[in-house]
Design an enzyme around this catalytic site. Structure first.
Site, PDB file in Angstrom:
ATOM      1  N   ILE A   6       0.847  -1.199   0.000  1.00  0.00           N
ATOM      2  CA  ILE A   6       0.000   0.000   0.000  1.00  0.00           C
ATOM      3  C   ILE A   6       0.882   1.247   0.000  1.00  0.00           C
ATOM      4  O   ILE A   6       0.444   2.307  -0.405  1.00  0.00           O
ATOM      5  CB  ILE A   6      -0.955   0.031   1.216  1.00  0.00           C
ATOM      6  CG1 ILE A   6      -0.178   0.062   2.537  1.00  0.00           C
ATOM      7  CG2 ILE A   6      -1.935  -1.113   1.178  1.00  0.00           C
ATOM      8  CD1 ILE A   6      -0.997   0.567   3.699  1.00  0.00           C
ATOM      9  N   ASP A   7       2.130   1.099   0.460  1.00  0.00           N
ATOM     10  CA  ASP A   7       3.008   2.275   0.585  1.00  0.00           C
ATOM     11  C   ASP A   7       3.328   2.916  -0.769  1.00  0.00           C
ATOM     12  O   ASP A   7       3.774   4.058  -0.820  1.00  0.00           O
ATOM     13  CB  ASP A   7       4.331   1.888   1.264  1.00  0.00           C
ATOM     14  CG  ASP A   7       4.130   1.545   2.730  1.00  0.00           C
ATOM     15  OD1 ASP A   7       2.971   1.568   3.190  1.00  0.00           O
ATOM     16  OD2 ASP A   7       5.117   1.232   3.415  1.00  0.00           O
ATOM     17  N   LYS A  46     -14.313  22.962  16.355  1.00  0.00           N
ATOM     18  CA  LYS A  46     -13.537  23.067  17.603  1.00  0.00           C
ATOM     19  C   LYS A  46     -12.280  22.199  17.635  1.00  0.00           C
ATOM     20  O   LYS A  46     -11.506  22.298  18.562  1.00  0.00           O
ATOM     21  CB  LYS A  46     -14.428  22.766  18.805  1.00  0.00           C
ATOM     22  CG  LYS A  46     -14.915  21.339  18.908  1.00  0.00           C
ATOM     23  CD  LYS A  46     -15.729  21.145  20.175  1.00  0.00           C
ATOM     24  CE  LYS A  46     -16.173  19.713  20.283  1.00  0.00           C
ATOM     25  NZ  LYS A  46     -17.424  19.504  20.905  1.00  0.00           N
TER      26      LYS A  46
HETATM   27  P1  FBP Z   1       4.528  -3.793   3.237  1.00  0.00           P
HETATM   28  O1  FBP Z   1       5.645  -2.928   2.772  1.00  0.00           O
HETATM   29  O2  FBP Z   1       4.936  -5.130   3.663  1.00  0.00           O
HETATM   30  O3  FBP Z   1       3.438  -3.859   2.201  1.00  0.00           O
HETATM   31  O4  FBP Z   1       3.859  -3.120   4.506  1.00  0.00           O
HETATM   32  C1  FBP Z   1       3.707  -1.756   4.590  1.00  0.00           C
HETATM   33  C2  FBP Z   1       2.964  -1.357   5.816  1.00  0.00           C
HETATM   34  O5  FBP Z   1       1.577  -1.415   5.614  1.00  0.00           O
HETATM   35  C3  FBP Z   1       3.433   0.033   6.222  1.00  0.00           C
HETATM   36  O6  FBP Z   1       2.656   1.044   5.668  1.00  0.00           O
HETATM   37  C4  FBP Z   1       3.426  -0.019   7.714  1.00  0.00           C
HETATM   38  O7  FBP Z   1       4.433   0.792   8.252  1.00  0.00           O
HETATM   39  C5  FBP Z   1       3.747  -1.447   8.012  1.00  0.00           C
HETATM   40  O8  FBP Z   1       3.273  -2.181   6.931  1.00  0.00           O
HETATM   41  C6  FBP Z   1       3.110  -1.937   9.268  1.00  0.00           C
HETATM   42  O9  FBP Z   1       3.659  -3.181   9.567  1.00  0.00           O
HETATM   43  P2  FBP Z   1       2.971  -4.252  10.489  1.00  0.00           P
HETATM   44  O10 FBP Z   1       1.856  -4.845   9.697  1.00  0.00           O
HETATM   45  O11 FBP Z   1       4.041  -5.246  10.729  1.00  0.00           O
HETATM   46  O12 FBP Z   1       2.493  -3.556  11.712  1.00  0.00           O
END
Ligand code: FBP
Length: 697
Positions: A227-228, A271
């Protein structure tokens, strides 16, 4: 009045209408399962063949060539349709195969469609082909935990979000032992091919497995998921081969819908400042897309902060004949000032509310924090290696960890060659609030990544913002502007002359719209003094009610509501874009496998254009790798793509910064992106980032 029960619960739930609404099979689920995403044109042919496209230029890192020689010379492969190829090709293409697929890393909407696309293409080529799904991520490969995917199972998950069908995990196959176990699993299941659906670390895994199992004839194909949005591929000439990973659009749209609702609430209740942290471990692509989708008042983009240059500091240093290295990149303190500036400007036009978007990984771009992260990564990794144990189990409490760091600082005083943690580091670290110290020392993930999602980034930044706002309040510069018409009405109603009191109370009584109480009037006492000084009040008199009311109204209360948008959007059902994109990735994966490719990543070129221009391709993974710090050491890994501050999408956000801040009397113009729909006509075609970036060519 308590309503009487007119029907027994048994009879109630027997009713057809009741069953329809109670069942977990909602209308949305029925429609999603039945939806057939469009296929790229090339897949209308019974066969596809790969054509090497040599016009794309890539340079391969020396270390990558050394470690992955069998797949280092892979080229971009373009899929070409074939109607009736030679018999031998047909036989090879359609032979019975065993294929394994695994999800790796965080869930991303569309994953089930990758499986569906692969399943449909593989079964069409040969109904006897078997697809195995590895359970719980790479652990499933290492431990041979897999299940055969059947038609009914795949059908149950078509166009649905999450990685629920086979789950996921973050284990990295990074030791000889794990490699050997993975090979054993592939042999035991008789796999011809293994498909790894994952992000930068997982596609790195795919490349190493492809190399390791080259001699065994097991093909390994990666799929760009996260998703990043930080898996984007350009060749050395800047030509875009993969504009975005799947899952990004859905997550951004899900976050944007929620944030847009907050914009509506914020301008109704007037607010709160809503502080919205959005996922994106490092890159700010999600925050950028959310900004384009919703036009929040303030959006931080990490990459932009890193790019910041403090011209004033540079000039000053120049005059002093020195160089000020701290002038490059934004400091936390400066960042809090920038936010305060926006907040104060809105308050001046009566808007003591709004929406701020903060990317989860923003601290990565703040120099001083980045230094701590790198140093602590190295310290933790070195400790684990030296003691063959775990830093976090050995030092469970923050005080234990701090004591260990103090010991290191002492060592640096005795041994000048020991530089990783010195007294200055220790002193600076001591100045940080405990919750943030804890955050910076938090356990790294299995890849050695710093876990930004566990750090209260928003709390760190907003803590500084609140402190500075208090200072500004004491200085009398953070005040709520009073609408002139309201002031006049209030005073007249109380029998006072607004034009007499106006110049005593306000700095800008000439302003036709919003009036600012004088900076010197910062308290009730100072207000009284000002009135007495101008002869408008006697010592023993009370401040008139209407004036008291106006003064109170001008004193801001900075109230925030903090939100985190991450896991919710990650679990959302995919947009039509992601449904179609991921399904075609699945079809592409099969084509790469059927044509013998390995060490390639399936991709769709021209995502930024209309669907008819989409072009399924295979991208060599090795050229995408570089050396990165992991667990305190340099390791080969796929290079993340961060927001390009020269890209059209970012430049649009920058150009509209002032307008979206809305520090004007007129109403805010937030954008309503609407909830995610996959079939409706009004559903967006593709991410706005992609639309804008394609226009920049
Ligand atoms: P991926 O790079 O594995 O797709 O994961 C990204 C992510 O969704 C980030 O946006 C977030 O920082 C991280 O996973 C969270 O990791 P976890 O699921 O281990 O808490």
């Amino acid at each position: 009045m308590i309503e009487k029960e007119t029907i027994t619960i048994q009879n109630l739930i027997k009713k057809r209408e009741a069953q329809k609404v109670i069942s977990h099979i909602s209308q949305e689920l029925i429609e999603r399962r039945a939806y057939a995403p469009k296929k790229c044109k090339v897949f209308s042919n019974p066969y596809t063949v790969l054509r090497e496209d040599t016009h794309y230029r890539f340079s391969v890192h020396r270390e990558a060539r050394k470690e992955l020689p069998t797949i280092a010379d892979n080229r971009v492969q373009v899929l070409v349709g074939l109607d009736s190829p030679e018999k031998s090709f047909q036989q090879r293409y359609s032979k019975k195969r065993n294929i394994g697929i695994v999800f790796s890393g965080g869930p991303a909407p569309g994953g089930h469609n990758v499986i569906a696309g692969l399943f449909d293409a593989a079964k069409k080529a040969n109904p006897e082909t078997r697809i195995y799904g590895f359970l719980l991520g790479p652990d499933g490969i290492i431990e041979n935990e897999a299940k055969e995917l059947t038609e009914s199972l795949v059908d149950a998950y078509r166009n649905l979000g999450g990685f629920t069908m086979i789950k996921t995990g973050r284990t990295k196959i990074d030791t000889q032992e794990k490699m050997a176990l993975s090979r054993e699993t592939c042999k035991a299941l008789g796999l011809e091919a293994l498909v790894i659906v994952g992000g930068d670390d997982s596609n790195t895994n795919a490349a190493f497995l492809a190399h390791e199992m080259f001699q065994d004839g097991v093909q390994v194909i990666g799929v760009p998921k996260t998703i990043d949005g930080d898996i984007q591929v350009r060749d050395d000439n800047g030509e875009v081969l993969c504009a975005m990973s799947f899952g990004f659009h859905t997550a951004a749209r899900a976050f944007a819908n929620e944030i847009s609702n907050l914009c509506t609430d914020s301008t109704s209740d007037v607010k709160y400042w809503h502080i919205c942290k959005v996922m994106g471990r490092v890159a700010s692509h999600l925050a950028l897309e959310v900004a384009l989708q919703t036009h929040p008042n303030i959006t931080l983009i990490g990459e932009d902060l890193a790019d910041y240059v403090d011209r004033k500091r540079i000039e000053k240093a120049k005059k002093d004949g020195t160089i000020d290295h701290t002038a490059y990149g934004m400091t936390l303190r400066h960042l809090s000032r920038v936010l305060c500036e926006g907040i104060v400007k809105r308050a001046a036009v009566g808007k003591n509310y709004g929406v701020i978007v903060i990317p989860e990984g923003v601290l990565e771009f703040i120099n001083e924090i980045q230094v701590f992260i790198i140093k602590l990564n190295a310290i933790i990794a070195e400790y684990n290696e030296m003691h063959d144990t775990d830093f976090h189990s050995d030092f469970p409490l923050l005080s234990d960890k701090l004591e260990y760091l103090r010991k290191l600082a002492r060592r640096s005083r005795e041994d000048p060659s020991f530089t990783i943690w010195n007294t200055r580091d220790d002193d600076l670290f001591d100045d940080i609030p405990a919750f943030f110290q804890e955050g910076l020392l938090t356990e790294r993930d299995s890849h050695g990544n710093f876990q930004f999602s566990l750090v209260e980034t928003d709390k760190v930044i907003m803590g500084l913002v609140k402190d500075h706002l208090n200072t500004l309040m004491e200085q009398g510069t953070y005040k709520i502007g009073i609408e002139k018409s309201y002031y006049r009405k209030t005073l007249k109603k109380g029998g006072l002359d607004p034009d007499y009191f106006g110049p005593i109370l306000f700095e800008n009584y000439d302003d036709p719209a919003f009036l600012m109480v004088k900076t010197s009037i910062i308290s009730h006492r100072r207000l009284k003094q000002a009135l007495i000084k101008e002869g408008a009040l006697k010592e023993d008199e009370k401040i008139p009610g209407p004036i008291e009311k106006i003064f109170k109204k001008s004193v801001p209360k900075f109230k925030t509501q903090v939100h985190f948008y991450g896991y919710d959007g990650r679990g959302s059902d995919p947009t039509r874009f992601d449904c179609t994109y991921a399904y075609n990735l699945g079809l592409t994966v099969f084509s790469l496998i059927a044509n013998g490719a390995t060490g390639q990543m399936a991709a769709i070129k021209n995502l930024e254009k209309g669907f008819s221009s989409w072009e399924p391709i295979g991208i060599p993974i090795v050229p995408l790798m570089h050396l990165e710090e992991r667990k305190g050491k340099l390791a080969l890994v796929l290079e993340k793509s961060v927001v390009n501050v020269h890209s059209p999408a970012f430049r649009v956000v920058k150009a509209f910064r002032e307008q979206w801040l809305g520090a004007v009397p007129e109403k805010d113009e937030y954008r309503r992106p609407s909830p995610i729909r996959f079939a409706a006509k009004s559903e967006q075609e593709r991410p706005i980032t992609l639309v804008l970036n394609a226009l920049g060519k």
